[in-house]
Design a protein around this motif. Structure first.
Motif, PDB file in Angstrom:
ATOM      1  N   UNK A 118     -15.708  -0.131 -10.672  1.00  0.00           N
ATOM      2  CA  UNK A 118     -15.643  -1.395 -11.419  1.00  0.00           C
ATOM      3  C   UNK A 118     -14.465  -1.340 -12.397  1.00  0.00           C
ATOM      4  N   UNK A 119     -13.339  -0.815 -11.929  1.00  0.00           N
ATOM      5  CA  UNK A 119     -12.178  -0.665 -12.793  1.00  0.00           C
ATOM      6  C   UNK A 119     -11.714  -1.979 -13.405  1.00  0.00           C
ATOM      7  N   UNK A 120     -11.794  -3.081 -12.632  1.00  0.00           N
ATOM      8  CA  UNK A 120     -11.375  -4.384 -13.157  1.00  0.00           C
ATOM      9  C   UNK A 120     -12.265  -4.800 -14.325  1.00  0.00           C
ATOM     10  N   UNK A 121     -13.575  -4.596 -14.194  1.00  0.00           N
ATOM     11  CA  UNK A 121     -14.485  -4.932 -15.288  1.00  0.00           C
ATOM     12  C   UNK A 121     -14.188  -4.086 -16.526  1.00  0.00           C
ATOM     13  N   UNK A 122     -13.851  -2.827 -16.312  1.00  0.00           N
ATOM     14  CA  UNK A 122     -13.488  -1.949 -17.434  1.00  0.00           C
ATOM     15  C   UNK A 122     -12.266  -2.490 -18.162  1.00  0.00           C
ATOM     16  N   UNK A 123     -11.277  -2.926 -17.405  1.00  0.00           N
ATOM     17  CA  UNK A 123     -10.057  -3.484 -18.015  1.00  0.00           C
ATOM     18  C   UNK A 123     -10.390  -4.741 -18.808  1.00  0.00           C
ATOM     19  N   UNK A 124     -11.250  -5.612 -18.241  1.00  0.00           N
ATOM     20  CA  UNK A 124     -11.667  -6.811 -18.960  1.00  0.00           C
ATOM     21  C   UNK A 124     -12.345  -6.454 -20.280  1.00  0.00           C
ATOM     22  N   UNK A 125     -13.237  -5.472 -20.232  1.00  0.00           N
ATOM     23  CA  UNK A 125     -13.990  -5.101 -21.430  1.00  0.00           C
ATOM     24  C   UNK A 125     -13.080  -4.571 -22.523  1.00  0.00           C
ATOM     25  N   UNK A 176     -11.740  -7.450  -1.698  1.00  0.00           N
ATOM     26  CA  UNK A 176     -13.144  -7.131  -1.486  1.00  0.00           C
ATOM     27  C   UNK A 176     -13.646  -5.979  -2.330  1.00  0.00           C
ATOM     28  N   UNK A 177     -12.952  -5.658  -3.424  1.00  0.00           N
ATOM     29  CA  UNK A 177     -13.340  -4.537  -4.274  1.00  0.00           C
ATOM     30  C   UNK A 177     -12.773  -4.747  -5.669  1.00  0.00           C
ATOM     31  N   UNK A 178     -13.391  -4.091  -6.657  1.00  0.00           N
ATOM     32  CA  UNK A 178     -12.871  -4.085  -8.024  1.00  0.00           C
ATOM     33  C   UNK A 178     -12.295  -2.728  -8.398  1.00  0.00           C
ATOM     34  N   UNK A 182      -8.488   1.160  -4.524  1.00  0.00           N
ATOM     35  CA  UNK A 182      -8.752   0.472  -3.256  1.00  0.00           C
ATOM     36  C   UNK A 182      -7.910  -0.793  -3.132  1.00  0.00           C
ATOM     37  N   UNK A 183      -7.689  -1.488  -4.244  1.00  0.00           N
ATOM     38  CA  UNK A 183      -6.849  -2.691  -4.218  1.00  0.00           C
ATOM     39  C   UNK A 183      -5.423  -2.339  -3.799  1.00  0.00           C
ATOM     40  N   UNK A 184      -4.895  -1.235  -4.321  1.00  0.00           N
ATOM     41  CA  UNK A 184      -3.549  -0.800  -3.932  1.00  0.00           C
ATOM     42  C   UNK A 184      -3.536  -0.369  -2.466  1.00  0.00           C
ATOM     43  N   UNK A 185      -4.568   0.332  -2.025  1.00  0.00           N
ATOM     44  CA  UNK A 185      -4.636   0.793  -0.638  1.00  0.00           C
ATOM     45  C   UNK A 185      -4.612  -0.385   0.336  1.00  0.00           C
ATOM     46  N   UNK A 186      -5.233  -1.509  -0.053  1.00  0.00           N
ATOM     47  CA  UNK A 186      -5.241  -2.695   0.805  1.00  0.00           C
ATOM     48  C   UNK A 186      -3.838  -3.272   0.996  1.00  0.00           C
ATOM     49  N   UNK A 187      -2.896  -2.901   0.147  1.00  0.00           N
ATOM     50  CA  UNK A 187      -1.544  -3.469   0.207  1.00  0.00           C
ATOM     51  C   UNK A 187      -0.527  -2.530   0.835  1.00  0.00           C
ATOM     52  N   UNK A 188      -0.983  -1.466   1.484  1.00  0.00           N
ATOM     53  CA  UNK A 188      -0.052  -0.513   2.082  1.00  0.00           C
ATOM     54  C   UNK A 188       0.626  -1.127   3.305  1.00  0.00           C
ATOM     55  N   UNK A 189       1.728  -0.533   3.707  1.00  0.00           N
ATOM     56  CA  UNK A 189       2.480  -1.050   4.845  1.00  0.00           C
ATOM     57  C   UNK A 189       3.660  -1.890   4.390  1.00  0.00           C
ATOM     58  N   UNK A 190       3.915  -2.955   5.140  1.00  0.00           N
ATOM     59  CA  UNK A 190       5.082  -3.777   4.862  1.00  0.00           C
ATOM     60  C   UNK A 190       4.874  -4.666   3.643  1.00  0.00           C
ATOM     61  N   UNK A 191       5.962  -5.224   3.154  1.00  0.00           N
ATOM     62  CA  UNK A 191       5.937  -5.967   1.894  1.00  0.00           C
ATOM     63  C   UNK A 191       5.043  -7.200   1.978  1.00  0.00           C
ATOM     64  N   UNK A 192       4.874  -7.770   3.175  1.00  0.00           N
ATOM     65  CA  UNK A 192       4.050  -8.966   3.287  1.00  0.00           C
ATOM     66  C   UNK A 192       2.552  -8.643   3.171  1.00  0.00           C
TER      67      UNK A 192
END
Length: 358
Positions: A118-125, A176-178, A182-192
């Motif tokens: 829940x890293x995003x929630x931690x950042x919000x808090x 699909x995750x906070x 995992x958010x960075x992993x979803x963006x691996x590969x090409x720039x698009x």
């Protein structure tokens, strides 16, 4: 080897490893802030056709360290009518909260202090608590100018936290995750595959929403960190120096370090959420033959270069965008960014449900 693994998995080993990671991140941020502050002043000077700091050290590289010692060695002046406890506690809270937020920032695969789901929630808090340091500093100063500056800051930061939160919801819907790793992993590969450009072949039409949302996040980050052109809480022409006008020496330095740490943190967040984090925008299969440390170092340098890029963009905005009026600031946040981000959340959610079937 088994003995070493058992030691690092023991309470003592975990404590030592975590403490070492915290010290490494904290010292690294502090040193980088010194040079980023110099870069900020150099960019501003360059736009105005000036040289900027160039005397202390080669090319002025030691100017920030000279300023640091100047602040530390000066006398701490506390106004006679101030609440001394709250007055000194306010910059300390701002400083601590600015660095606590970095605990969930992944710098490379596995290079993170606490990989929270829940890293995003931690950042919000943590970010929502940051306004308290400024409010305490303005109130405890027992002066109308810092008090007005702190009130402005509270309204401004709360207003733009709303739009930032809604923008991040779009990223959560696509990933699909906070968990930031995992958010960075979803963006691996090409720039698009970066979420600013749609997030991949399955969701590429969302680029029509996500790229404007990345811009909204960038502008909201300027307002959230009281950065020009939204530096209304410390408007020199109106409030002398805003909520920090009564501060000097080390307490003032803590406010400044906390402010710049938050600015760099926002640069890290926009890189992680929208622009691939440590991924360079092309496949990195060649790194499989590299030693793990060198591969992670490559990823770290990519991430650091993105942070520097966004910091320079923030410095450029400071150099040539005039300050907003307060009514313009609030209108932008509540009448433009809030409805736009709400529409984007509904559209991205509808896309995930009906088009992708997520």
């Amino acid at each position: 080897m088994d003995g070493q693994n058992s030691f690092w998995s023991s309470p003592l080993g975990w404590t030592l490893a975590t403490t070492g990671g915290i010290l490494l991140v904290t010292v690294g941020i502090l040193v980088s802030l010194a040079f980023l502050l110099l870069a900020d002043r150099k960019v501003w000077a360059g736009v105005q056709l000036r040289k900027g700091p160039n005397v202390v050290g080669p090319f002025g590289l030691l100017q920030s360290f000279a300023d640091f010692f100047k602040f530390v060695l000066k006398e701490v002046v506390i106004p006679a009518g101030a609440d001394k406890t709250v007055f000194l506690l306010a910059p300390l809270i701002t400083f601590i909260l600015a660095f606590i937020a970095w605990a969930v920032i992944p710098f490379a695969p596995g290079w993170v202090i606490s990989d929270l789901n829940v890293g995003i929630l931690y950042v919000f808090a943590i970010s929502s608590l940051g306004v308290y340091g400024i409010i305490m500093g303005g109130w405890a100063s027992n002066s109308k100018y810092p008090f007005l500056g702190s009130l402005r800051s509270a309204a401004q930061m709360v207003s733009y936290e709303v739009s930032i939160g809604l923008v991040i919801i779009n990223v959560i819907l696509l990933a699909g995750t906070m968990n930031l790793t995992a958010i960075v992993t979803e963006q691996q590969g090409w720039i698009w595959n970066w979420f600013a450009f749609g997030g991949g072949t399955d969701t590429w039409p969302t680029v029509l929403l996500m790229f404007p949302m990345a811009i909204v996040f960038f502008i909201s980050a300027l307002a959230e960190t009281n950065r020009p052109p939204f530096d209304l809480p410390e408007a020199e022409s109106e409030l002398v120096a805003g909520y920090q006008v009564e501060y000097s020496s080390t307490p003032y330095l803590l406010f400044m370090i906390g402010e710049y740490a938050n600015i760099v943190f926002m640069c890290a967040m926009i890189s992680l959420l929208f622009f691939g984090g440590w991924h360079p925008g092309f496949p990195t299969d060649f790194l499989q033959s590299w030693p793990p440390f060198l591969a992670n170092l490559f990823y770290f340098l990519v991430f650091a270069s993105k942070i520097v890029f966004w910091f320079i963009m923030i410095a450029m905005v400071k150099a040539f965008v005039p300050r907003y009026r307060y009514d313009q600031l609030m209108r932008l946040g509540w009448k433009i960014f809030l409805p736009a981000s709400l529409v984007a959340v509904v559209a991205v959610a509808a896309w995930r449900v009906f088009a992708v079937g997520a």
